[in-house]
Motif scaffolding. Structure first.
Motif, PDB file in Angstrom:
ATOM      1  N   UNK A   1       0.840  -1.204   0.000  1.00  0.00           N
ATOM      2  CA  UNK A   1       0.000   0.000   0.000  1.00  0.00           C
ATOM      3  C   UNK A   1       0.873   1.251   0.000  1.00  0.00           C
ATOM      4  N   UNK A   2       1.906   1.269   0.852  1.00  0.00           N
ATOM      5  CA  UNK A   2       2.821   2.411   0.913  1.00  0.00           C
ATOM      6  C   UNK A   2       3.483   2.668  -0.442  1.00  0.00           C
ATOM      7  N   UNK A   3       3.982   1.603  -1.070  1.00  0.00           N
ATOM      8  CA  UNK A   3       4.649   1.742  -2.365  1.00  0.00           C
ATOM      9  C   UNK A   3       3.668   2.231  -3.429  1.00  0.00           C
ATOM     10  N   UNK A   4       2.443   1.733  -3.395  1.00  0.00           N
ATOM     11  CA  UNK A   4       1.427   2.131  -4.380  1.00  0.00           C
ATOM     12  C   UNK A   4       1.112   3.616  -4.255  1.00  0.00           C
ATOM     13  N   UNK A   5       1.003   4.098  -3.019  1.00  0.00           N
ATOM     14  CA  UNK A   5       0.740   5.522  -2.790  1.00  0.00           C
ATOM     15  C   UNK A   5       1.906   6.376  -3.270  1.00  0.00           C
ATOM     16  N   UNK A   6       3.117   5.910  -3.053  1.00  0.00           N
ATOM     17  CA  UNK A   6       4.300   6.656  -3.510  1.00  0.00           C
ATOM     18  C   UNK A   6       4.370   6.720  -5.028  1.00  0.00           C
ATOM     19  N   UNK A   7       4.002   5.617  -5.680  1.00  0.00           N
ATOM     20  CA  UNK A   7       4.006   5.598  -7.146  1.00  0.00           C
ATOM     21  C   UNK A   7       2.957   6.570  -7.681  1.00  0.00           C
ATOM     22  N   UNK A   8       1.781   6.581  -7.065  1.00  0.00           N
ATOM     23  CA  UNK A   8       0.713   7.466  -7.524  1.00  0.00           C
ATOM     24  C   UNK A   8       1.075   8.936  -7.317  1.00  0.00           C
ATOM     25  N   UNK A   9       1.661   9.251  -6.175  1.00  0.00           N
ATOM     26  CA  UNK A   9       2.004  10.644  -5.862  1.00  0.00           C
ATOM     27  C   UNK A   9       3.352  11.057  -6.440  1.00  0.00           C
ATOM     28  N   UNK A  10       4.097  10.055  -6.934  1.00  0.00           N
ATOM     29  CA  UNK A  10       5.448  10.307  -7.460  1.00  0.00           C
ATOM     30  C   UNK A  10       6.303  11.035  -6.414  1.00  0.00           C
ATOM     31  N   UNK A  11       6.062  10.662  -5.176  1.00  0.00           N
ATOM     32  CA  UNK A  11       6.756  11.299  -4.061  1.00  0.00           C
ATOM     33  C   UNK A  11       8.235  10.942  -4.062  1.00  0.00           C
ATOM     34  N   UNK A  12       8.532   9.649  -4.127  1.00  0.00           N
ATOM     35  CA  UNK A  12       9.922   9.196  -4.196  1.00  0.00           C
ATOM     36  C   UNK A  12       9.961   7.846  -4.883  1.00  0.00           C
TER      37      UNK A  12
END
Length: 338
Positions: free
Chosen positions: A231-242
């Protein structure tokens, strides 16, 4: 006067004789009683010692019977028993075991129960038995709060559809059940890794991995941690955070796990019930627990895939554990001797 003295002496003598007879009888009775008591106590002691020995043997048999990770056995002896005959597969397996014995210095193995928790059990047993501490990220976060964070902070109400292996449990109580699993993992991991004595740590592991209800909680906690990190990785991919690790790209590239919900429904929920971890999830397991998992894949003998590391990119400070598999489904623990 002489007659009176004689009579007095005779009377005294007879009185003494009479008293002695009575005392003698009492002494003989007392001696008989003490002898009988000694014999009884000796028999009782012998009976209790025998009973204790039988009870101890019974408990030992029960413990071994319930152990999900059996005591070590000779590697080549195991190979000869399991792969008899002259079929092509049997010959190849015996050759693979001989290669492990000769070149890899693997002399023994510990058999792991053949169910759909096999690989998680084999990994976690080695982490505990070697006294490997929590991974660095787990030291910085309280893992007990992960279910709460996922449910309330990130709004993942769909975790109510989480299934607990063969229990196939779903519903609003999933959150409380997950928290108990996380508590079991944190408590047992902290207690065992803090034990410095190798034999004592081994005894603790044998006790823990002979209780199904306790060990299943550990595996479900590991499964949930995998879900949380996805879930954490999916959110990061969507937000392009890191940027995220390449293994998450591989995981989301599968049609069956294109997002965290499909990953849970199509993969995690069935682990422990009808399927084991596949190759991508084994990469994820090693990455999350910060261990280099070296797997000897005997059915890939004489190919480049005979020895594989999960993940293939790992940090130098990570601890290494080893697994042995004949079919990428069930796993055993190889033991090295120099």
């Amino acid at each position: 006067g002489r007659h009176e003295v004689w009579s007095w002496k005779t009377a005294s003598k007879e009185s003494l004789c009479l008293m002695w007879q009575k005392v003698k009888v009492q002494l003989m009775l007392s001696m008989s009683f003490l002898t009988a008591l000694f014999w009884y106590c000796r028999r009782l002691y012998s009976f209790l010692a025998q009973l204790l020995k039988r009870w101890s043997n019974y408990l030992q048999r029960q413990l071994i019977r319930n152990l999900s990770v059996l005591p070590e056995v000779d590697l080549l002896g195991y190979s000869a028993r399991e792969w008899k005959g002259e079929t092509k597969q049997a010959k190849q397996m015996r050759e693979a075991y001989e290669e492990l014995f000769r070149s890899c210095h693997i002399k023994y193995l510990r058999q792991v129960r053949r169910d759909n928790y096999s690989v998680v059990r084999a990994v976690l047993f080695q982490i505990f038995s070697q006294g490997i501490p929590f991974p660095s990220w787990m030291k910085e976060r309280d893992i007990l709060k992960l279910p709460e964070k996922l449910l309330y902070s990130q709004g993942c109400n769909w975790i109510q559809q989480y299934s607990f292996g063969p229990e196939r449990y779903t519903g609003p109580n999933a959150f409380g059940k997950l928290r108990k699993c996380m508590e079991a993992l944190k408590t047992n991991w902290a207690e065992i890794s803090a034990t410095r004595d190798h034999e004592e740590r081994g005894s603790m592991c044998n006790t823990l991995f002979s209780d199904e209800s306790k060990e299943y909680k550990l595996y479900e906690a590991i499964k949930f941690i995998m879900l949380y990190e996805v879930v954490e990785a999916y959110e990061q991919i969507k937000s392009r955070d890191k940027p995220v690790h390449n293994l998450f790209s591989l995981l989301f590239a599968r049609d069956s796990s294109s997002d965290p919900l499909s990953f849970m429904m199509n993969h995690l929920n069935s682990i422990g019930d009808s399927i084991c971890l596949d190759q991508v999830e084994l990469f994820l397991l090693g990455y999350l627990l910060e261990v280099k998992i070296r797997v000897y894949r005997l059915h890939r003998f004489n190919t480049e895939e005979f020895q594989v590391n999960y993940p293939d990119e790992y940090r130098r400070e990570w601890n290494e554990i080893s697994l042995l598999t004949e079919d990428d489904r069930y796993y055993h623990i190889p033991l090295f001797r120099t």
